[in-house]
Write a protein that holds these residues in place. Structure first.
Motif, mmCIF file in Angstrom:
data_model
loop_
_atom_site.group_PDB
_atom_site.id
_atom_site.type_symbol
_atom_site.label_atom_id
_atom_site.label_comp_id
_atom_site.label_asym_id
_atom_site.label_seq_id
_atom_site.Cartn_x
_atom_site.Cartn_y
_atom_site.Cartn_z
ATOM 1 N N HIS A 36 0.849 -1.191 0.000
ATOM 2 C CA HIS A 36 0.000 0.000 0.000
ATOM 3 C C HIS A 36 0.882 1.238 0.000
ATOM 4 C CE1 HIS A 36 0.437 1.421 4.219
ATOM 5 N NE2 HIS A 36 0.730 0.147 4.448
ATOM 6 N N PHE A 37 0.333 2.321 -0.514
ATOM 7 C CA PHE A 37 1.045 3.597 -0.495
ATOM 8 C C PHE A 37 1.037 4.134 0.935
ATOM 9 C CE2 PHE A 37 -0.476 3.375 -4.926
ATOM 10 C CZ PHE A 37 0.765 3.410 -5.565
ATOM 11 N N LEU A 38 2.163 4.656 1.374
ATOM 12 C CA LEU A 38 2.258 5.171 2.741
ATOM 13 C C LEU A 38 1.280 6.306 2.992
ATOM 14 C CD1 LEU A 38 6.111 5.090 3.397
ATOM 15 C CD2 LEU A 38 4.373 3.425 4.066
ATOM 16 N N GLU A 39 0.929 7.049 1.948
ATOM 17 C CA GLU A 39 -0.034 8.137 2.137
ATOM 18 C C GLU A 39 -1.469 7.625 2.244
ATOM 19 O OE1 GLU A 39 -1.319 9.877 -2.176
ATOM 20 O OE2 GLU A 39 0.498 10.717 -1.312
ATOM 21 N N ASN A 40 -1.639 6.310 2.169
ATOM 22 C CA ASN A 40 -2.967 5.706 2.297
ATOM 23 C C ASN A 40 -2.941 4.689 3.450
ATOM 24 O OD1 ASN A 40 -5.442 4.534 2.061
ATOM 25 N ND2 ASN A 40 -5.212 3.888 -0.067
ATOM 26 N N PRO A 41 -2.901 5.175 4.684
ATOM 27 C CA PRO A 41 -2.810 4.260 5.820
ATOM 28 C C PRO A 41 -4.044 3.373 5.984
ATOM 29 C CG PRO A 41 -3.138 6.507 6.584
ATOM 30 C CD PRO A 41 -2.914 6.578 5.099
ATOM 31 N N ALA A 42 -5.189 3.768 5.435
ATOM 32 C CA ALA A 42 -6.395 2.936 5.559
ATOM 33 C C ALA A 42 -6.194 1.585 4.873
ATOM 34 C CB ALA A 42 -7.604 3.662 4.979
ATOM 35 N N SER A 43 -5.503 1.585 3.745
ATOM 36 C CA SER A 43 -5.234 0.316 3.061
ATOM 37 C C SER A 43 -4.314 -0.556 3.908
ATOM 38 C CB SER A 43 -4.608 0.567 1.688
ATOM 39 O OG SER A 43 -5.559 1.130 0.820
ATOM 40 N N GLY A 44 -3.342 0.042 4.552
ATOM 41 C CA GLY A 44 -2.479 -0.710 5.454
ATOM 42 C C GLY A 44 -3.262 -1.262 6.633
ATOM 43 N N ALA A 45 -4.236 -0.497 7.114
ATOM 44 C CA ALA A 45 -5.059 -0.949 8.239
ATOM 45 C C ALA A 45 -5.882 -2.173 7.846
ATOM 46 C CB ALA A 45 -5.970 0.181 8.719
ATOM 47 N N VAL A 46 -6.380 -2.197 6.618
ATOM 48 C CA VAL A 46 -7.129 -3.366 6.132
ATOM 49 C C VAL A 46 -6.221 -4.592 6.153
ATOM 50 C CG1 VAL A 46 -8.213 -4.427 4.104
ATOM 51 C CG2 VAL A 46 -8.795 -2.083 4.741
ATOM 52 N N LEU A 47 -5.010 -4.456 5.642
ATOM 53 C CA LEU A 47 -4.084 -5.581 5.614
ATOM 54 C C LEU A 47 -3.758 -6.062 7.023
ATOM 55 C CD1 LEU A 47 -1.656 -4.364 2.803
ATOM 56 C CD2 LEU A 47 -3.405 -6.153 2.628
ATOM 57 N N ARG A 48 -3.470 -5.147 7.936
ATOM 58 C CA ARG A 48 -3.143 -5.532 9.309
ATOM 59 C C ARG A 48 -4.339 -6.191 9.996
ATOM 60 N NH1 ARG A 48 -0.460 -0.958 8.574
ATOM 61 N NH2 ARG A 48 -1.974 0.375 9.608
ATOM 62 N N LYS A 49 -5.530 -5.685 9.734
ATOM 63 C CA LYS A 49 -6.738 -6.274 10.324
ATOM 64 C C LYS A 49 -6.892 -7.737 9.908
ATOM 65 C CE LYS A 49 -10.703 -4.652 8.854
ATOM 66 N NZ LYS A 49 -11.986 -3.946 8.713
ATOM 67 N N LEU A 50 -6.427 -8.067 8.697
ATOM 68 C CA LEU A 50 -6.542 -9.424 8.179
ATOM 69 C C LEU A 50 -5.347 -10.302 8.552
ATOM 70 C CD1 LEU A 50 -8.089 -8.567 4.727
ATOM 71 C CD2 LEU A 50 -9.241 -9.515 6.728
ATOM 72 N N GLY A 51 -4.422 -9.763 9.352
ATOM 73 C CA GLY A 51 -3.327 -10.571 9.855
ATOM 74 C C GLY A 51 -1.992 -10.383 9.163
ATOM 75 N N PHE A 52 -1.917 -9.470 8.200
ATOM 76 C CA PHE A 52 -0.648 -9.210 7.519
ATOM 77 C C PHE A 52 0.313 -8.519 8.479
ATOM 78 C CE2 PHE A 52 -3.395 -9.960 4.009
ATOM 79 C CZ PHE A 52 -2.635 -10.204 2.883
ATOM 80 N N VAL A 53 1.592 -8.826 8.317
ATOM 81 C CA VAL A 53 2.636 -8.198 9.136
ATOM 82 C C VAL A 53 3.681 -7.589 8.204
ATOM 83 C CG1 VAL A 53 2.298 -9.704 11.130
ATOM 84 C CG2 VAL A 53 3.914 -10.364 9.354
ATOM 85 N N PRO A 54 4.371 -6.547 8.653
ATOM 86 C CA PRO A 54 5.383 -5.906 7.793
ATOM 87 C C PRO A 54 6.473 -6.889 7.368
ATOM 88 C CG PRO A 54 4.907 -4.534 9.693
ATOM 89 C CD PRO A 54 4.214 -5.847 9.930
ATOM 90 N N VAL A 55 6.888 -6.762 6.126
ATOM 91 C CA VAL A 55 7.982 -7.566 5.588
ATOM 92 C C VAL A 55 9.287 -6.924 6.042
ATOM 93 C CG1 VAL A 55 9.135 -8.287 3.453
ATOM 94 C CG2 VAL A 55 6.635 -8.313 3.597
#
Length: 128
Positions: A36-55
């Motif tokens: 996700h683009f860093l300027e779009n934290p909502a997309s990152g929040a969706v990924l984290r909510k689903l269990g994704f973790v930073p690479v």
């Protein structure tokens, strides 16, 4: 990409869940990555909510953003590993207890919990 009128309605989460299911169940992937683009934290929040973790392979490379006319923007990449298989709830040993044994177990647990006879703290869900 979703139009602003469709933000915060769960569509991205629902779509991501379907993609994850397809990736693990049909494609048999071991990992799924999302960027996700860093300027779009909502997309990152969706990924984290689903269990994704930073690479942790270092910073993610910038990518062209179509919504910004192709300008390259900084990104973050997250990864979701295939879930470990879990035993089915149908395979749980308590599912095999007959009704009489279940009543005795509940009575013993209620007594140990200090409940008066007949006030079952533990209830068995339908279906045995």
């Amino acid at each position: 990409w979703l139009g602003r009128a469709f933000w915060r309605r769960g569509y991205a989460t629902e779509a991501a869940r379907a993609i994850i299911a397809h990736g693990f169940d049909v494609l048999k992937l071991e990992n799924i990555e999302g960027t996700h683009f860093l300027e779009n934290p909502a997309s990152g929040a969706v990924l984290r909510k689903l269990g994704f973790v930073p690479v942790e392979d270092g910073p993610s490379p910038p990518q062209a953003c179509a919504a910004r006319g192709g300008v390259e923007l900084p990104t973050a990449t997250l990864r979701l590993a295939r879930p470990q298989s879990r035993p089915s709830t149908d395979a749980h040993p308590l599912r095999l207890i007959d009704e009489d044994a279940w009543r005795r177990l509940v009575l013993e647990l209620d007594v140990k919990a200090g409940l008066p006879f007949g006030n079952a703290l533990f209830a068995r869900s339908g279906g045995g």
